[in-house]
Write a protein that holds these residues in place. Structure first.
Motif, PDB file in Angstrom:
ATOM      1  N   GLN A 227      -8.801   1.622   0.104  1.00 59.34           N
ATOM      2  CA  GLN A 227      -9.907   2.294   0.108  1.00 59.34           C
ATOM      3  C   GLN A 227      -9.345   3.346  -0.904  1.00 59.34           C
ATOM      4  N   GLN A 228      -9.755   2.950  -2.468  1.00 56.96           N
ATOM      5  CA  GLN A 228      -9.087   3.927  -3.450  1.00 56.96           C
ATOM      6  C   GLN A 228      -9.545   5.371  -3.289  1.00 56.96           C
ATOM      7  N   GLU A 229     -10.723   5.639  -2.819  1.00 59.27           N
ATOM      8  CA  GLU A 229     -11.172   7.055  -2.909  1.00 59.27           C
ATOM      9  C   GLU A 229     -11.149   7.603  -1.579  1.00 59.27           C
ATOM     10  N   HIS A 230     -10.369   7.219  -0.582  1.00 61.69           N
ATOM     11  CA  HIS A 230     -10.511   8.058   0.543  1.00 61.69           C
ATOM     12  C   HIS A 230      -9.448   8.850   0.342  1.00 61.69           C
ATOM     13  N   PRO A 231      -9.506   9.953   1.161  1.00 67.58           N
ATOM     14  CA  PRO A 231      -8.527  11.209   1.141  1.00 67.58           C
ATOM     15  C   PRO A 231      -7.149  10.815   1.242  1.00 67.58           C
ATOM     16  N   LEU A 232      -7.172   9.811   2.293  1.00 70.51           N
ATOM     17  CA  LEU A 232      -5.584   9.484   2.607  1.00 70.51           C
ATOM     18  C   LEU A 232      -4.898   8.708   1.982  1.00 70.51           C
ATOM     19  N   ALA A 233      -5.674   8.060   0.979  1.00 72.13           N
ATOM     20  CA  ALA A 233      -4.959   7.006   0.172  1.00 72.13           C
ATOM     21  C   ALA A 233      -4.011   7.505  -1.067  1.00 72.13           C
ATOM     22  N   ALA A 234      -4.489   8.638  -1.573  1.00 78.99           N
ATOM     23  CA  ALA A 234      -3.623   8.906  -2.754  1.00 78.99           C
ATOM     24  C   ALA A 234      -1.998   9.104  -2.637  1.00 78.99           C
ATOM     25  N   ALA A 235      -1.698   9.795  -1.721  1.00 81.74           N
ATOM     26  CA  ALA A 235      -0.131   9.937  -1.610  1.00 81.74           C
ATOM     27  C   ALA A 235       0.433   8.890  -0.950  1.00 81.74           C
ATOM     28  N   LEU A 236      -0.492   7.976  -0.257  1.00 86.59           N
ATOM     29  CA  LEU A 236       0.350   6.957   0.520  1.00 86.59           C
ATOM     30  C   LEU A 236       0.500   5.705  -0.404  1.00 86.59           C
ATOM     31  N   GLN A 237      -0.205   5.861  -1.470  1.00 88.93           N
ATOM     32  CA  GLN A 237       0.037   4.661  -2.384  1.00 88.93           C
ATOM     33  C   GLN A 237       1.118   4.834  -3.400  1.00 88.93           C
ATOM     34  N   ARG A 238       1.862   5.792  -3.298  1.00 85.10           N
ATOM     35  CA  ARG A 238       3.003   6.020  -3.897  1.00 85.10           C
ATOM     36  C   ARG A 238       4.226   5.438  -3.256  1.00 85.10           C
ATOM     37  N   PHE A 239       4.252   5.010  -2.101  1.00 88.58           N
ATOM     38  CA  PHE A 239       5.200   4.471  -1.158  1.00 88.58           C
ATOM     39  C   PHE A 239       5.344   3.000  -1.864  1.00 88.58           C
ATOM     40  N   ASP A 240       6.063   2.841  -3.191  1.00 90.74           N
ATOM     41  CA  ASP A 240       6.321   1.685  -3.571  1.00 90.74           C
ATOM     42  C   ASP A 240       7.171   0.724  -2.940  1.00 90.74           C
ATOM     43  N   SER A 241       8.070   1.519  -2.216  1.00 87.84           N
ATOM     44  CA  SER A 241       9.169   0.808  -1.359  1.00 87.84           C
ATOM     45  C   SER A 241       8.795  -0.101  -0.375  1.00 87.84           C
ATOM     46  N   LEU A 242       7.377  -0.039  -0.056  1.00 90.98           N
ATOM     47  CA  LEU A 242       6.812  -1.042   1.045  1.00 90.98           C
ATOM     48  C   LEU A 242       7.027  -2.274   0.491  1.00 90.98           C
ATOM     49  N   SER A 243       6.942  -2.682  -0.794  1.00 88.94           N
ATOM     50  CA  SER A 243       7.143  -3.994  -1.460  1.00 88.94           C
ATOM     51  C   SER A 243       8.442  -4.527  -1.091  1.00 88.94           C
ATOM     52  N   GLY A 244       9.371  -3.795  -0.831  1.00 87.65           N
ATOM     53  CA  GLY A 244      10.851  -4.351  -0.413  1.00 87.65           C
ATOM     54  C   GLY A 244      10.902  -4.421   1.318  1.00 87.65           C
ATOM     55  N   ALA A 245      10.066  -3.978   1.725  1.00 90.04           N
ATOM     56  CA  ALA A 245      10.215  -4.081   3.149  1.00 90.04           C
ATOM     57  C   ALA A 245      10.335  -5.419   3.814  1.00 90.04           C
TER      58      ALA A 245
END
Length: 349
Positions: A227-245
């Motif tokens: 949900q791109q405009e949700h207040p909780l999305a901005a910082a969490l989308q910076r966790f690119d390391s999830l792609s390697g989990a």
């Protein structure tokens, strides 16, 4: 983070750094027979200005090296670049080279939210000591509570669910892996939410379910839906390391559940009918309160600016008005798509 054909460059916190700290860059060959006399030459730059530089020898059984560098002090978010090249004796040209993006943040990210929280509670109760009575943190003292103390954010630390008895908090934050298999622990949290509290539950792996939603282990997707405009999305989308989990624990929402998925696995089959959703971040109204589940593994509270930015966003969001969360089938479909609206803007028809 693979930055070259023959080298693996791994930056702490994926290159999101707090200013004034010592950070590490791990360098290792990605080939089976690397040269034995290679040297990595690096520099940290902002624009055209060189901020730090050095050279290290790639040695040892795996021909690896660690670069330790002092992060410059900044007053605002600053984009930098780590530029490297690998040289070998007798070779006129570098045998590998590349650039890694770095974002440096001031070590004062919580100052603004600390002031807003204090002002809010002073206005409502007119007593500074009341603030600690309305923000409860269930976590290990050295984890989130340590950061809150450093930031001057008053709170009440509780070691377990017993600390939630006979209290009326505004906000409850449950730290990483604090919940066990006891369903009564979660029921106390749900009861507080129903009575008007805002409850944020961070990454959990021990319970079979969270708030009644089964926890399912899933491989990391190529990309989560947001949900791109949700207040909780901005910082969490910076966790690119999830792609390697290798494994992530998602909350499985039933079809047409009255809960807002903020980050989730995209549906595999196209269609308009509601289907079960495996979500990493969920928000829903519960009675007069709100429940937020965040299953994204956050970085160090003290060292990862992404975690601190998420905390700022979360505390602001938890202080926002609570409205009913409709199921997907009741979300508005006119104007902009419902998938881009925060739940505070979704209203029952």
């Amino acid at each position: 983070m693979n930055l070259g054909a023959v080298l693996i460059i791994a930056l702490t916190n994926d290159g999101f750094w707090l200013s004034g700290r010592i950070e590490t860059v791990e360098v290792q060959w990605a080939v089976e027979q690397p040269p034995s006399d290679a040297v990595i030459v690096w520099r940290l730059v902002c624009g055209e200005a060189r901020l730090a530089s050095g050279r290290v020898v790639l040695t040892g059984e795996h021909h690896a090296a660690s670069i330790h560098l002092a992060v410059p002090v900044v007053r605002t978010r600053t984009a930098m670049r780590l530029i490297y090249r690998v040289e070998q004796a007798g070779k006129p040209k570098p045998i590998a080279e590349g650039v890694a993006a770095v974002e440096v943040y001031p070590d004062t990210l919580l100052d603004s939210v600390a002031k807003r929280l204090t002002s809010r509670y002073l206005l409502v109760w007119n007593q500074p000591e009341d603030l600690a009575k309305h923000l409860f943190v269930w976590d290990r003292p050295e984890a989130l509570p340590s950061l809150l103390r450093q930031a001057g954010i008053e709170h009440t630390l509780i070691p377990n669910a017993e600390g939630l008895a006979f209290v009326s908090p505004d906000v409850v934050i449950v730290g990483d892996d604090c919940l066990g298999a006891d369903v009564d622990e979660q029921q106390k949290l749900l009861d507080l939410a129903a009575s008007g509290a805002n409850v944020l539950v961070l990454h959990q792996t021990k319970p079979a379910a969270l708030a009644g939603y089964p926890l399912v282990r899933r491989a990391a997707p190529a990309k989560l839906a947001w949900q791109q405009e949700h207040p909780l999305a901005a910082a969490l989308q910076r966790f690119d390391s999830l792609s390697g989990a290798k494994d992530l624990w998602a909350a499985r929402l039933p079809s047409d559940e009255p809960a807002l998925e903020i980050a989730w696995w995209p549906r595999e089959v196209a269609g308009k009918q509601p289907v079960p959703i495996d979500a990493m971040v969920v928000s829903k109204s519960v009675g007069r309160g709100r429940l937020v589940l965040c299953q994204i593994p956050l970085g160090s509270w003290q060292r990862d600016p992404r975690s601190q930015l998420f905390l700022v966003d979360a505390l602001d969001y938890l202080a926002s008005p609570i409205v009913p969360t409709p199921p997907p089938s009741h979300r508005p479909r006119h104007a902009e798509p419902a998938s881009s609206r925060p739940d505070s803007e979704l209203v029952l028809p």
